[in-house]
Motif scaffolding. Sequence first.
Motif, PDB file in Angstrom:
ATOM      1  N   ASP A 111       2.455  -4.901   2.020  1.00 33.42           N
ATOM      2  CA  ASP A 111       2.116  -3.853   0.979  1.00 33.42           C
ATOM      3  C   ASP A 111       2.313  -2.551   1.423  1.00 33.42           C
ATOM      4  N   ALA A 114       1.447   1.161   0.077  1.00 33.41           N
ATOM      5  CA  ALA A 114       0.603   1.863  -0.965  1.00 33.41           C
ATOM      6  C   ALA A 114       1.456   3.011  -1.256  1.00 33.41           C
ATOM      7  N   ASP A 142      -1.806   4.778  -8.860  1.00 31.51           N
ATOM      8  CA  ASP A 142      -1.626   3.897  -7.748  1.00 31.51           C
ATOM      9  C   ASP A 142      -0.815   2.696  -7.740  1.00 31.51           C
ATOM     10  N   THR A 144       1.577  -0.674  -5.562  1.00 32.59           N
ATOM     11  CA  THR A 144       1.707  -0.980  -4.190  1.00 32.59           C
ATOM     12  C   THR A 144       3.300  -1.612  -4.451  1.00 32.59           C
ATOM     13  N   ARG A 160       6.137  -4.129  -2.377  1.00 35.68           N
ATOM     14  CA  ARG A 160       6.418  -5.238  -1.480  1.00 35.68           C
ATOM     15  C   ARG A 160       7.814  -5.562  -1.448  1.00 35.68           C
TER      16      ARG A 160
END
Length: 163
Positions: free
Chosen positions: A135, A137, A152, A154, A156
């Motif tokens: 992940d 951020a 916010d 994430t 991947r």
Amino acid sequence: MRKLLAGIAMAMLVCALSAVVGCSSPSGSSASGSASASAASTAAASGSSASSAFSSSGAVADGEYTIGVTLSGGSGKATVESPAKLMVSGDKMIAVIVWSSPNYDLMVVDGEQYLPVPRAGNSTFEIPVSALDKDIAIQAETTAMSEPHMIDYTLRFDSSTIK
């Protein structure tokens, strides 16, 4: 399922042989090298071209690829195009992130701000990728609401999907 198990077995064999021979990745981090080698072995076992993307050390070889990317966080309304373009040169990886909206005007990755690249359509950014299969951020500023908001998220990047 059989191909997946064969890939996992091959990855375990590679790791075991590396431990016996005393091999490690050039960066000294065998954990990330093992993850990449495992992904390469799995891809090779499944017959995909992903194995050609990885060097013998387990790092992604220089070139341009596509890679699956998932976005989580925020309100769940936004998405990013997947697969994304991944450009690799030396030890640097840059991903082209295309949002599902034209209303993103800033991204923050590892404390650095990135502005969108000029392109018609939805907001597009070129951002560094610090790691695959982990992940990352990020924050993105949207102007879709009455005033700009940092949200916010994430990201991947899935090494098993690299082509």
